[in-house]
Design a protein around this motif. Structure first.
Motif, PDB file in Angstrom:
ATOM      1  N   TYR A   3      59.159  58.223  32.258  1.00 16.16           N
ATOM      2  CA  TYR A   3      57.938  57.302  32.666  1.00 16.16           C
ATOM      3  C   TYR A   3      56.661  57.933  32.282  1.00 16.16           C
ATOM      4  CZ  TYR A   3      61.085  54.051  35.326  1.00 16.16           C
ATOM      5  OH  TYR A   3      61.695  53.228  35.788  1.00 16.16           O
ATOM      6  N   VAL A   6      49.821  56.618  34.401  1.00 12.37           N
ATOM      7  CA  VAL A   6      48.580  56.258  34.033  1.00 12.37           C
ATOM      8  C   VAL A   6      47.622  55.998  35.382  1.00 12.37           C
ATOM      9  CG1 VAL A   6      46.910  54.276  32.722  1.00 12.37           C
ATOM     10  CG2 VAL A   6      49.096  55.003  31.959  1.00 12.37           C
ATOM     11  N   SER A  31      44.371  40.294  34.764  1.00  9.41           N
ATOM     12  CA  SER A  31      44.873  40.552  33.327  1.00  9.41           C
ATOM     13  C   SER A  31      43.805  39.688  32.357  1.00  9.41           C
ATOM     14  CB  SER A  31      46.081  40.114  32.920  1.00  9.41           C
ATOM     15  OG  SER A  31      46.323  38.563  32.869  1.00  9.41           O
ATOM     16  N   ILE A  36      44.153  43.161  29.979  1.00 12.36           N
ATOM     17  CA  ILE A  36      45.456  43.874  29.850  1.00 12.36           C
ATOM     18  C   ILE A  36      46.642  42.648  30.154  1.00 12.36           C
ATOM     19  CG2 ILE A  36      44.444  45.818  30.752  1.00 12.36           C
ATOM     20  CD1 ILE A  36      45.231  45.333  33.526  1.00 12.36           C
ATOM     21  N   SER A  37      47.738  43.158  29.997  1.00 15.86           N
ATOM     22  CA  SER A  37      48.720  42.265  30.039  1.00 15.86           C
ATOM     23  C   SER A  37      49.050  41.930  31.910  1.00 15.86           C
ATOM     24  CB  SER A  37      50.419  42.840  29.636  1.00 15.86           C
ATOM     25  OG  SER A  37      50.931  43.949  30.586  1.00 15.86           O
ATOM     26  N   LYS A  39      51.893  41.912  33.248  1.00 14.07           N
ATOM     27  CA  LYS A  39      52.741  43.085  34.163  1.00 14.07           C
ATOM     28  C   LYS A  39      51.910  43.943  34.396  1.00 14.07           C
ATOM     29  CE  LYS A  39      57.215  44.862  32.960  1.00 14.07           C
ATOM     30  NZ  LYS A  39      58.327  44.851  32.074  1.00 14.07           N
ATOM     31  N   THR A  40      51.337  44.656  33.585  1.00 17.58           N
ATOM     32  CA  THR A  40      50.353  45.774  33.930  1.00 17.58           C
ATOM     33  C   THR A  40      49.348  45.373  35.160  1.00 17.58           C
ATOM     34  OG1 THR A  40      50.243  46.593  31.617  1.00 17.58           O
ATOM     35  CG2 THR A  40      48.454  47.358  33.078  1.00 17.58           C
ATOM     36  N   ARG A  43      51.293  45.479  38.315  1.00 19.48           N
ATOM     37  CA  ARG A  43      51.378  46.948  38.634  1.00 19.48           C
ATOM     38  C   ARG A  43      50.175  47.454  39.397  1.00 19.48           C
ATOM     39  NH1 ARG A  43      53.967  48.040  33.246  1.00 19.48           N
ATOM     40  NH2 ARG A  43      56.327  48.235  33.832  1.00 19.48           N
ATOM     41  N   ILE A  44      49.006  47.010  38.498  1.00 19.01           N
ATOM     42  CA  ILE A  44      47.824  47.644  39.634  1.00 19.01           C
ATOM     43  C   ILE A  44      47.654  46.886  41.057  1.00 19.01           C
ATOM     44  CG2 ILE A  44      45.056  47.508  39.345  1.00 19.01           C
ATOM     45  CD1 ILE A  44      45.733  47.670  36.244  1.00 19.01           C
ATOM     46  N   VAL A  82      49.826  54.422  38.410  1.00 21.97           N
ATOM     47  CA  VAL A  82      50.535  53.527  38.024  1.00 21.97           C
ATOM     48  C   VAL A  82      51.724  54.161  37.065  1.00 21.97           C
ATOM     49  CG1 VAL A  82      51.096  50.949  36.841  1.00 21.97           C
ATOM     50  CG2 VAL A  82      48.625  51.758  38.128  1.00 21.97           C
ATOM     51  N   TYR A  84      54.652  53.577  34.230  1.00 17.51           N
ATOM     52  CA  TYR A  84      55.096  52.907  33.095  1.00 17.51           C
ATOM     53  C   TYR A  84      56.320  53.522  32.289  1.00 17.51           C
ATOM     54  CZ  TYR A  84      50.475  50.499  32.917  1.00 17.51           C
ATOM     55  OH  TYR A  84      49.495  49.607  33.359  1.00 17.51           O
ATOM     56  N   ASP A  87      57.829  53.275  26.146  1.00 18.43           N
ATOM     57  CA  ASP A  87      58.076  52.466  25.285  1.00 18.43           C
ATOM     58  C   ASP A  87      59.309  52.993  24.374  1.00 18.43           C
ATOM     59  OD1 ASP A  87      54.671  51.473  24.329  1.00 18.43           O
ATOM     60  OD2 ASP A  87      56.220  50.767  25.783  1.00 18.43           O
TER      61      ASP A  87
END
Length: 92
Positions: A3, A6, A31, A36-37, A39-40, A43-44, A82, A84, A87
């Motif tokens: 992970y 961030v 978003s 941003i996405s 999904k992000t 998370r925030i 956060v 992530y 990738d």
């Protein structure tokens, strides 16, 4: 699974949420405002929920706790961390 962590300023996110002028905010709202996405953004919002800045209202929306959002006048800058998943490698 590895992970990445961030950090993002709570003051920055709070300013964006305040600028939306809504009592309820969704990952889609955040978003679009932050570029941003979703999904992000989710998370925030979950990180903000764990800090007590927003409260989950439904599966898609969070209620903004106006009195708890930093006003930007605080002497310390709080950050959210956060996590992530890294990738996966891109197959060629």
């Amino acid at each position: 699974m590895k992970y990445l962590k961030v950090s993002i300023s709570v003051d920055f996110v709070a300013g964006i949420i305040r600028s939306l002028g809504k009592n309820y905010v969704t990952p889609k709202d955040l978003s679009e405002a932050m570029g941003i996405s979703t999904k992000t953004a989710g998370r925030i919002l979950r990180a903000l929920e764990s800090k007590g800045y927003v409260a989950r209202y439904s599966n898609r929306a969070y209620r903004v706790l106006r009195g708890s959002l930093p006003s930007g006048n605080e002497s310390h800058a709080s950050t959210l961390v956060v996590r992530y998943p890294e990738d996966p490698p891109i197959p060629y």
